[in-house]
Motif scaffolding. Structure first.
Motif, PDB file in Angstrom:
ATOM      1  N   THR A  75     -17.776  -6.873   4.925  1.00 37.48           N
ATOM      2  CA  THR A  75     -17.074  -5.715   5.514  1.00 37.48           C
ATOM      3  C   THR A  75     -16.023  -5.130   4.574  1.00 37.48           C
ATOM      4  OG1 THR A  75     -15.517  -7.214   6.601  1.00 37.48           O
ATOM      5  CG2 THR A  75     -17.378  -6.455   7.921  1.00 37.48           C
ATOM      6  N   GLY A  76     -15.497  -5.970   3.658  1.00 36.49           N
ATOM      7  CA  GLY A  76     -14.488  -5.455   2.732  1.00 36.49           C
ATOM      8  C   GLY A  76     -13.089  -5.467   3.320  1.00 36.49           C
ATOM      9  N   LEU A  77     -12.191  -4.835   2.608  1.00 32.65           N
ATOM     10  CA  LEU A  77     -10.773  -4.838   2.982  1.00 32.65           C
ATOM     11  C   LEU A  77     -10.353  -3.407   3.314  1.00 32.65           C
ATOM     12  CD1 LEU A  77      -8.047  -6.802   1.116  1.00 32.65           C
ATOM     13  CD2 LEU A  77      -7.730  -4.357   1.376  1.00 32.65           C
ATOM     14  N   TYR A  78      -9.570  -3.261   4.363  1.00 34.37           N
ATOM     15  CA  TYR A  78      -9.130  -1.921   4.796  1.00 34.37           C
ATOM     16  C   TYR A  78      -7.647  -1.737   4.532  1.00 34.37           C
ATOM     17  CZ  TYR A  78     -13.632  -1.553   7.087  1.00 34.37           C
ATOM     18  OH  TYR A  78     -14.977  -1.492   7.320  1.00 34.37           O
ATOM     19  N   LEU A  79      -7.295  -0.581   3.955  1.00 28.09           N
ATOM     20  CA  LEU A  79      -5.887  -0.266   3.673  1.00 28.09           C
ATOM     21  C   LEU A  79      -5.392   0.805   4.631  1.00 28.09           C
ATOM     22  CD1 LEU A  79      -5.575   0.167  -0.213  1.00 28.09           C
ATOM     23  CD2 LEU A  79      -4.618  -1.664   1.159  1.00 28.09           C
ATOM     24  N   ALA A  80      -4.220   0.580   5.215  1.00 30.69           N
ATOM     25  CA  ALA A  80      -3.614   1.602   6.081  1.00 30.69           C
ATOM     26  C   ALA A  80      -2.124   1.683   5.756  1.00 30.69           C
ATOM     27  CB  ALA A  80      -3.827   1.244   7.544  1.00 30.69           C
ATOM     28  N   GLY A  81      -1.431   2.635   6.388  1.00 28.97           N
ATOM     29  CA  GLY A  81      -0.001   2.808   6.135  1.00 28.97           C
ATOM     30  C   GLY A  81       0.234   3.714   4.935  1.00 28.97           C
ATOM     31  N   GLY A  82       1.459   4.196   4.795  1.00 30.93           N
ATOM     32  CA  GLY A  82       1.782   5.141   3.726  1.00 30.93           C
ATOM     33  C   GLY A  82       1.506   4.595   2.335  1.00 30.93           C
ATOM     34  N   GLY A  83       1.678   3.272   2.157  1.00 30.33           N
ATOM     35  CA  GLY A  83       1.448   2.660   0.848  1.00 30.33           C
ATOM     36  C   GLY A  83       0.006   2.791   0.377  1.00 30.33           C
ATOM     37  N   ALA A  84      -0.911   2.987   1.330  1.00 29.81           N
ATOM     38  CA  ALA A  84      -2.332   3.125   0.979  1.00 29.81           C
ATOM     39  C   ALA A  84      -2.567   4.389   0.155  1.00 29.81           C
ATOM     40  CB  ALA A  84      -3.182   3.154   2.249  1.00 29.81           C
ATOM     41  N   LEU A  85      -1.606   5.331   0.198  1.00 30.34           N
ATOM     42  CA  LEU A  85      -1.756   6.590  -0.535  1.00 30.34           C
ATOM     43  C   LEU A  85      -1.387   6.463  -2.014  1.00 30.34           C
ATOM     44  CD1 LEU A  85      -0.146   8.850   2.206  1.00 30.34           C
ATOM     45  CD2 LEU A  85      -2.549   8.823   1.591  1.00 30.34           C
ATOM     46  N   LYS A  99      -8.325   0.515  -6.045  1.00 34.07           N
ATOM     47  CA  LYS A  99      -9.079  -0.018  -7.179  1.00 34.07           C
ATOM     48  C   LYS A  99      -8.437  -1.311  -7.681  1.00 34.07           C
ATOM     49  CE  LYS A  99     -11.161   1.623 -11.446  1.00 34.07           C
ATOM     50  NZ  LYS A  99     -11.027   2.585 -12.523  1.00 34.07           N
ATOM     51  N   ARG A 100      -7.125  -1.305  -7.734  1.00 35.06           N
ATOM     52  CA  ARG A 100      -6.417  -2.485  -8.244  1.00 35.06           C
ATOM     53  C   ARG A 100      -6.635  -3.699  -7.333  1.00 35.06           C
ATOM     54  NH1 ARG A 100      -0.200  -3.106 -10.475  1.00 35.06           N
ATOM     55  NH2 ARG A 100      -0.121  -5.341 -10.136  1.00 35.06           N
ATOM     56  N   ILE A 101      -6.549  -3.479  -6.015  1.00 30.15           N
ATOM     57  CA  ILE A 101      -6.754  -4.591  -5.073  1.00 30.15           C
ATOM     58  C   ILE A 101      -8.208  -5.056  -5.115  1.00 30.15           C
ATOM     59  CG2 ILE A 101      -6.781  -5.198  -2.613  1.00 30.15           C
ATOM     60  CD1 ILE A 101      -4.248  -3.515  -2.292  1.00 30.15           C
ATOM     61  N   SER A 102      -9.108  -4.110  -5.294  1.00 30.49           N
ATOM     62  CA  SER A 102     -10.525  -4.446  -5.377  1.00 30.49           C
ATOM     63  C   SER A 102     -10.804  -5.333  -6.602  1.00 30.49           C
ATOM     64  CB  SER A 102     -11.348  -3.162  -5.446  1.00 30.49           C
ATOM     65  OG  SER A 102     -12.706  -3.454  -5.575  1.00 30.49           O
ATOM     66  N   GLN A 103     -10.154  -5.021  -7.729  1.00 29.11           N
ATOM     67  CA  GLN A 103     -10.329  -5.835  -8.939  1.00 29.11           C
ATOM     68  C   GLN A 103      -9.780  -7.246  -8.739  1.00 29.11           C
ATOM     69  OE1 GLN A 103      -8.457  -3.557 -12.062  1.00 29.11           O
ATOM     70  NE2 GLN A 103     -10.131  -2.096 -12.200  1.00 29.11           N
ATOM     71  N   LYS A 104      -8.678  -7.316  -7.985  1.00 28.43           N
ATOM     72  CA  LYS A 104      -8.016  -8.613  -7.767  1.00 28.43           C
ATOM     73  C   LYS A 104      -8.831  -9.496  -6.806  1.00 28.43           C
ATOM     74  CE  LYS A 104      -4.232 -11.329  -7.689  1.00 28.43           C
ATOM     75  NZ  LYS A 104      -3.704 -12.020  -8.849  1.00 28.43           N
ATOM     76  N   THR A 105      -9.378  -8.892  -5.756  1.00 29.52           N
ATOM     77  CA  THR A 105     -10.014  -9.681  -4.688  1.00 29.52           C
ATOM     78  C   THR A 105     -11.538  -9.731  -4.790  1.00 29.52           C
ATOM     79  OG1 THR A 105     -10.135  -7.712  -3.283  1.00 29.52           O
ATOM     80  CG2 THR A 105      -8.188  -9.107  -3.015  1.00 29.52           C
ATOM     81  N   ASP A 106     -12.118  -8.903  -5.652  1.00 32.49           N
ATOM     82  CA  ASP A 106     -13.588  -8.772  -5.731  1.00 32.49           C
ATOM     83  C   ASP A 106     -14.189  -8.321  -4.405  1.00 32.49           C
ATOM     84  OD1 ASP A 106     -13.720  -9.437  -8.383  1.00 32.49           O
ATOM     85  OD2 ASP A 106     -13.909 -11.572  -8.006  1.00 32.49           O
ATOM     86  N   LEU A 107     -13.429  -7.563  -3.641  1.00 28.52           N
ATOM     87  CA  LEU A 107     -13.942  -7.046  -2.369  1.00 28.52           C
ATOM     88  C   LEU A 107     -13.973  -5.524  -2.448  1.00 28.52           C
ATOM     89  CD1 LEU A 107     -11.790  -9.093   0.180  1.00 28.52           C
ATOM     90  CD2 LEU A 107     -14.231  -9.398  -0.220  1.00 28.52           C
ATOM     91  N   PRO A 108     -14.910  -4.893  -1.713  1.00 26.71           N
ATOM     92  CA  PRO A 108     -14.813  -3.434  -1.609  1.00 26.71           C
ATOM     93  C   PRO A 108     -13.562  -3.079  -0.793  1.00 26.71           C
ATOM     94  CG  PRO A 108     -16.590  -4.279  -0.217  1.00 26.71           C
ATOM     95  CD  PRO A 108     -16.071  -5.445  -0.999  1.00 26.71           C
ATOM     96  N   VAL A 109     -12.827  -2.071  -1.226  1.00 30.45           N
ATOM     97  CA  VAL A 109     -11.590  -1.686  -0.520  1.00 30.45           C
ATOM     98  C   VAL A 109     -11.743  -0.274   0.028  1.00 30.45           C
ATOM     99  CG1 VAL A 109      -9.121  -1.227  -0.788  1.00 30.45           C
ATOM    100  CG2 VAL A 109     -10.135  -3.205  -1.922  1.00 30.45           C
ATOM    101  N   PHE A 110     -11.453  -0.115   1.325  1.00 33.92           N
ATOM    102  CA  PHE A 110     -11.573   1.198   1.966  1.00 33.92           C
ATOM    103  C   PHE A 110     -10.202   1.663   2.430  1.00 33.92           C
ATOM    104  CE2 PHE A 110     -15.386  -1.322   2.830  1.00 33.92           C
ATOM    105  CZ  PHE A 110     -16.343  -0.536   2.199  1.00 33.92           C
ATOM    106  N   ILE A 111      -9.905   2.941   2.192  1.00 30.70           N
ATOM    107  CA  ILE A 111      -8.625   3.493   2.673  1.00 30.70           C
ATOM    108  C   ILE A 111      -8.901   4.222   3.978  1.00 30.70           C
ATOM    109  CG2 ILE A 111      -6.751   5.100   2.148  1.00 30.70           C
ATOM    110  CD1 ILE A 111      -7.257   4.651  -0.790  1.00 30.70           C
TER     111      ILE A 111
END
Length: 342
Positions: free
Chosen positions: A286-296, A302-314
């Motif tokens: 399912t990957g990782l989901y980003l929310a909140g103002g920091g997600a912008l 991309k950086r979190i995706s490189q760190k966790t090897d997970l797809p990251v969705f905003i």
């Protein structure tokens, strides 16, 4: 339905460190900075929300701008209560009423909050005529707001980077399986920028300017596919005391924020390491989901995706994901009863 049920007004509220959002009748009716300006001589609140934020950094000694919430919890009880009450009274549809209606409220709170802090939020809401007050954890509200089906036996990881806290939670079956709440979020990013401008450019700037830099050229990586234009920043030269201006590029801000983003990454890794194996298997899909103002923040996904090897969705509207989720819960309290904290 009792006789008075038609007089109960339902509102959903995301009481954030930086912004407060309120949904009434399915629409966002309040989206304002969580700030009040108080006259110190008589203790009166003279401005709330946007008007108060315009005064920030520009007041004289008799007026003080306060952010009643710190790290997502109530720091100034009196100011927060007046702020909540002011926001509710100024909902256009409620202004028509002669009396204050009874409220059914769903309010979201950080997941790392203590019992005492929870009671403070509840009491603030009850004092503004909240007859039924339900609380919900922010990451859970964000997950519902993004459109995830939180009731399924399926794991999801959500990272909500707000103003005061970053909430990381693994959610399944309508509950939070493991979570971590750290006090590194938008406010810390703003302070990192203030510090960087002082140390690298000898430039003293205010919070509002640092906030603007964060929005205009904030980045999490020094290599971006779509780089924002450089911006001009004005402030006071610390050496000469004169006003001066400097050009700032996104790469500098990426360097300024690097350590704080690293700490968010570490917290995500800790949460993943605590996740039960069956849910970890789900998250891999399912990957990782980003929310909140920091997600912008540019490049953060991309950086979190490189760190966790997970797809990251905003989330599509990260600033409003939490309040949208809170509104969805308000519409269907029986369905979501298990996710509410009574």
């Amino acid at each position: 339905m009792g006789l008075f049920d038609f007089m109960i007004v339902e509102i959903a509220m995301d009481l954030g460190t930086a912004n407060t959002l309120i949904i009434y009748d399915g629409k966002i009716v309040v989206d304002s900075p969580s700030m009040v300006a108080r006259d110190i001589r008589n203790g009166k609140i003279i401005a709330v929300g946007k008007e108060a934020s315009l005064m920030q950094g520009k007041t004289h000694e008799n007026i003080k701008t306060i952010r009643p919430l710190k790290d997502g919890v109530i720091a100034d009880f009196d100011a927060s209560e007046k702020m909540i009450s002011w926001f509710i009274k100024n909902i256009p549809e409620l202004k028509k009423n002669f009396f204050t209606p009874a409220l059914r409220m769903v309010v979201c709170i950080p997941s790392g909050i203590t019992e005492v802090e929870m009671r403070a939020v509840k009491e603030s809401c009850e004092r503004v005529n909240g007859k039924e007050v339900y609380l919900i954890h922010e990451p859970m509200a964000a997950a519902i707001g993004i459109g995830l089906d939180v009731m399924q036996p399926k794991g999801h990881i959500i990272v909500d980077i707000g103003g005061g806290t970053t909430e990381i939670a693994v959610i399944a079956l309508g509950g939070i399986v493991c979570d971590k709440s750290i006090k590194i979020a938008g406010d810390v990013f703003t302070n990192d920028i203030l510090f960087y401008m002082r140390t690298q450019h000898n430039l003293y700037i205010g919070d509002a300017s640092a906030e603007r830099i964060k929005i205009d050229v904030g980045a999490a990586m020094e290599e971006l596919e779509e780089a924002p234009d450089d911006i001009t920043v004005r402030g006071r030269d610390l050496l000469t005391g004169k006003p001066k201006e400097v050009r700032i590029a996104f790469r500098e801000i990426a360097r300024a924020l690097d350590k704080s983003i690293q700490r968010i990454e570490d917290a995500i890794m800790v949460t993943l390491s605590l996740t039960p194996p069956e849910l970890a298997a789900d998250i891999y899909n399912t990957g990782l989901y980003l929310a909140g103002g920091g997600a912008l923040l540019r490049g953060l996904d991309k950086r979190i995706s490189q760190k966790t090897d997970l797809p990251v969705f905003i989330a599509e509207d990260p600033l409003r994901a939490v309040v949208r989720g809170t509104g969805a819960v308000l519409k269907n309290i029986p369905k979501y009863r298990s996710v509410l904290i009574k």
